[in-house]
Write a protein that holds these residues in place. Structure first.
Motif, PDB file in Angstrom:
ATOM      1  N   VAL A  96      -6.590  14.318   5.718  1.00  0.00           N
ATOM      2  CA  VAL A  96      -5.072  13.788   6.177  1.00  0.00           C
ATOM      3  C   VAL A  96      -5.136  13.149   6.842  1.00  0.00           C
ATOM      4  O   VAL A  96      -4.491  12.516   6.755  1.00  0.00           O
ATOM      5  N   GLU A  97      -5.967  12.021   7.498  1.00  0.00           N
ATOM      6  CA  GLU A  97      -5.317  10.792   8.585  1.00  0.00           C
ATOM      7  C   GLU A  97      -7.082  10.130   7.833  1.00  0.00           C
ATOM      8  O   GLU A  97      -6.128   9.140   8.548  1.00  0.00           O
ATOM      9  N   ASP A  98      -6.565   9.709   6.545  1.00  0.00           N
ATOM     10  CA  ASP A  98      -7.542   8.594   5.947  1.00  0.00           C
ATOM     11  C   ASP A  98      -6.313   7.715   5.674  1.00  0.00           C
ATOM     12  O   ASP A  98      -6.733   6.131   4.988  1.00  0.00           O
ATOM     13  N   TYR A  99      -5.133   8.010   5.663  1.00  0.00           N
ATOM     14  CA  TYR A  99      -4.187   7.058   5.465  1.00  0.00           C
ATOM     15  C   TYR A  99      -4.437   5.601   6.670  1.00  0.00           C
ATOM     16  O   TYR A  99      -4.022   4.597   6.606  1.00  0.00           O
ATOM     17  N   LYS A 100      -4.868   6.301   7.417  1.00  0.00           N
ATOM     18  CA  LYS A 100      -4.791   5.225   9.039  1.00  0.00           C
ATOM     19  C   LYS A 100      -5.561   3.842   8.636  1.00  0.00           C
ATOM     20  O   LYS A 100      -5.617   2.779   8.251  1.00  0.00           O
ATOM     21  N   ARG A 101      -6.966   4.648   7.620  1.00  0.00           N
ATOM     22  CA  ARG A 101      -7.989   3.914   7.234  1.00  0.00           C
ATOM     23  C   ARG A 101      -7.593   2.563   5.857  1.00  0.00           C
ATOM     24  O   ARG A 101      -7.373   1.114   6.606  1.00  0.00           O
ATOM     25  N   LEU A 102      -6.314   2.569   5.453  1.00  0.00           N
ATOM     26  CA  LEU A 102      -4.818   2.463   4.841  1.00  0.00           C
ATOM     27  C   LEU A 102      -4.468   1.313   5.476  1.00  0.00           C
ATOM     28  O   LEU A 102      -4.417  -0.260   4.841  1.00  0.00           O
ATOM     29  N   LEU A 103      -3.778   1.588   6.876  1.00  0.00           N
ATOM     30  CA  LEU A 103      -3.340   0.917   7.313  1.00  0.00           C
ATOM     31  C   LEU A 103      -4.198  -0.329   8.392  1.00  0.00           C
ATOM     32  O   LEU A 103      -3.229  -1.095   8.885  1.00  0.00           O
ATOM     33  N   ASP A 104      -5.219   0.312   8.593  1.00  0.00           N
ATOM     34  CA  ASP A 104      -5.791  -0.806   8.982  1.00  0.00           C
ATOM     35  C   ASP A 104      -6.708  -1.673   8.198  1.00  0.00           C
ATOM     36  O   ASP A 104      -7.065  -3.240   9.086  1.00  0.00           O
ATOM     37  N   ARG A 105      -6.465  -2.253   7.657  1.00  0.00           N
ATOM     38  CA  ARG A 105      -6.643  -3.301   6.159  1.00  0.00           C
ATOM     39  C   ARG A 105      -5.645  -4.389   7.008  1.00  0.00           C
ATOM     40  O   ARG A 105      -5.070  -4.594   7.021  1.00  0.00           O
ATOM     41  N   GLY A 151      -8.629   3.063  -3.319  1.00  0.00           N
ATOM     42  CA  GLY A 151      -8.482   4.731  -2.891  1.00  0.00           C
ATOM     43  C   GLY A 151      -8.846   5.327  -2.013  1.00  0.00           C
ATOM     44  O   GLY A 151     -10.212   5.125  -1.602  1.00  0.00           O
ATOM     45  N   TYR A 152      -7.748   6.118  -0.980  1.00  0.00           N
ATOM     46  CA  TYR A 152      -8.172   6.612   0.307  1.00  0.00           C
ATOM     47  C   TYR A 152      -7.582   8.334   0.335  1.00  0.00           C
ATOM     48  O   TYR A 152      -6.820   8.297   0.044  1.00  0.00           O
ATOM     49  N   ALA A 185      -4.032  -1.189  -2.101  1.00  0.00           N
ATOM     50  CA  ALA A 185      -4.458   0.343  -1.776  1.00  0.00           C
ATOM     51  C   ALA A 185      -3.344   1.212  -2.183  1.00  0.00           C
ATOM     52  O   ALA A 185      -2.579   0.869  -1.534  1.00  0.00           O
ATOM     53  N   LEU A 186      -3.810   2.487  -2.022  1.00  0.00           N
ATOM     54  CA  LEU A 186      -2.724   3.725  -2.310  1.00  0.00           C
ATOM     55  C   LEU A 186      -3.850   5.095  -1.658  1.00  0.00           C
ATOM     56  O   LEU A 186      -4.452   5.141  -1.281  1.00  0.00           O
ATOM     57  N   CYS A 187      -2.871   5.852  -0.927  1.00  0.00           N
ATOM     58  CA  CYS A 187      -3.560   6.759  -0.846  1.00  0.00           C
ATOM     59  C   CYS A 187      -2.792   8.240  -0.747  1.00  0.00           C
ATOM     60  O   CYS A 187      -1.807   8.266  -0.957  1.00  0.00           O
ATOM     61  N   ASP A 188      -3.576   9.230  -1.089  1.00  0.00           N
ATOM     62  CA  ASP A 188      -2.856  10.161  -1.413  1.00  0.00           C
ATOM     63  C   ASP A 188      -3.910  11.637  -1.390  1.00  0.00           C
ATOM     64  O   ASP A 188      -5.211  11.628  -1.079  1.00  0.00           O
ATOM     65  N   ILE A 189      -4.161  12.685   0.330  1.00  0.00           N
ATOM     66  CA  ILE A 189      -4.545  13.841  -0.239  1.00  0.00           C
ATOM     67  C   ILE A 189      -5.358  14.619  -1.389  1.00  0.00           C
ATOM     68  O   ILE A 189      -6.082  14.606  -1.871  1.00  0.00           O
ATOM     69  N   ASN A 190      -4.374  14.243  -2.358  1.00  0.00           N
ATOM     70  CA  ASN A 190      -4.679  15.079  -3.603  1.00  0.00           C
ATOM     71  C   ASN A 190      -5.529  13.698  -4.489  1.00  0.00           C
ATOM     72  O   ASN A 190      -5.106  13.117  -4.928  1.00  0.00           O
ATOM     73  N   GLU A 191      -6.801  14.404  -4.852  1.00  0.00           N
ATOM     74  CA  GLU A 191      -7.025  13.010  -5.488  1.00  0.00           C
ATOM     75  C   GLU A 191      -7.087  12.808  -7.463  1.00  0.00           C
ATOM     76  O   GLU A 191      -6.877  11.700  -7.743  1.00  0.00           O
ATOM     77  N   ALA A 192      -6.193  14.244  -7.904  1.00  0.00           N
ATOM     78  CA  ALA A 192      -5.561  13.800  -9.296  1.00  0.00           C
ATOM     79  C   ALA A 192      -4.117  12.777  -8.587  1.00  0.00           C
ATOM     80  O   ALA A 192      -4.608  12.397 -10.171  1.00  0.00           O
ATOM     81  N   GLY A 240       1.001  -1.434   0.054  1.00  0.00           N
ATOM     82  CA  GLY A 240      -0.328   0.483   0.142  1.00  0.00           C
ATOM     83  C   GLY A 240       0.461   1.215  -0.033  1.00  0.00           C
ATOM     84  O   GLY A 240       2.149   0.913   0.810  1.00  0.00           O
ATOM     85  N   ILE A 241       0.425   1.959  -1.474  1.00  0.00           N
ATOM     86  CA  ILE A 241       1.581   3.578  -1.008  1.00  0.00           C
ATOM     87  C   ILE A 241       0.641   4.571  -0.170  1.00  0.00           C
ATOM     88  O   ILE A 241      -0.749   5.131  -1.225  1.00  0.00           O
ATOM     89  N   ILE A 242       1.268   5.577   0.788  1.00  0.00           N
ATOM     90  CA  ILE A 242       0.850   6.610   1.297  1.00  0.00           C
ATOM     91  C   ILE A 242       1.771   7.477   0.565  1.00  0.00           C
ATOM     92  O   ILE A 242       2.720   8.142   0.776  1.00  0.00           O
ATOM     93  N   GLY A 243       1.186   8.830  -0.631  1.00  0.00           N
ATOM     94  CA  GLY A 243       1.525   9.152  -1.408  1.00  0.00           C
ATOM     95  C   GLY A 243       1.729   9.202  -2.611  1.00  0.00           C
ATOM     96  O   GLY A 243       2.808   8.313  -3.161  1.00  0.00           O
ATOM     97  N   THR A 244       1.334   9.487  -3.418  1.00  0.00           N
ATOM     98  CA  THR A 244       1.158   9.112  -5.077  1.00  0.00           C
ATOM     99  C   THR A 244       1.987  10.660  -6.085  1.00  0.00           C
ATOM    100  O   THR A 244       1.136  10.713  -7.227  1.00  0.00           O
ATOM    101  N   GLY A 245       2.685  10.839  -5.366  1.00  0.00           N
ATOM    102  CA  GLY A 245       2.884  12.291  -6.045  1.00  0.00           C
ATOM    103  C   GLY A 245       4.111  11.543  -7.153  1.00  0.00           C
ATOM    104  O   GLY A 245       4.047  10.713  -7.456  1.00  0.00           O
ATOM    105  N   ASN A 246       5.344  12.561  -7.433  1.00  0.00           N
ATOM    106  CA  ASN A 246       5.818  12.167  -8.193  1.00  0.00           C
ATOM    107  C   ASN A 246       6.740  10.536  -7.992  1.00  0.00           C
ATOM    108  O   ASN A 246       6.871   9.860  -8.982  1.00  0.00           O
TER     109      ASN A 246
END
Length: 79
Positions: free
Chosen positions: A68-77, A63-64, A37-44, A12-18
């Protein structure tokens, strides 16, 4: 044990910028790696990364991006 008989590694990757997307492409090029699973606060950025997963012939990653705290749901998987 042959590689094909081993359980896949699920990432699972948290932060999907460059940098995150670059890492994602590297992970997808490795045999036996799944990215469910992927997580980023920037939907684009998140949508772009989900497209990278699909373009690689894999199942669209969940997607999560609900704050800013939605990464916690990814980690709870469980996976």
């Amino acid at each position: 044990v042959a590689f094909s008989q081993q359980k896949p590694v699920r990432i699972g990757i948290i932060g999907t910028g460059n940098r995150g997307t670059s890492l994602l492409r590297t992970m997808l090029s490795l045999p036996g790696v799944e990215v469910p699973a992927l997580c980023d606060i920037n939907e684009a950025s998140l949508e772009r990364a989900q497209g990278v997963v699909e373009k690689a012939g894999r199942t669209r990653a969940q997607g999560y991006s609900s704050g800013v705290e939605d990464y916690k749901r990814l980690l709870d998987r469980e996976d």
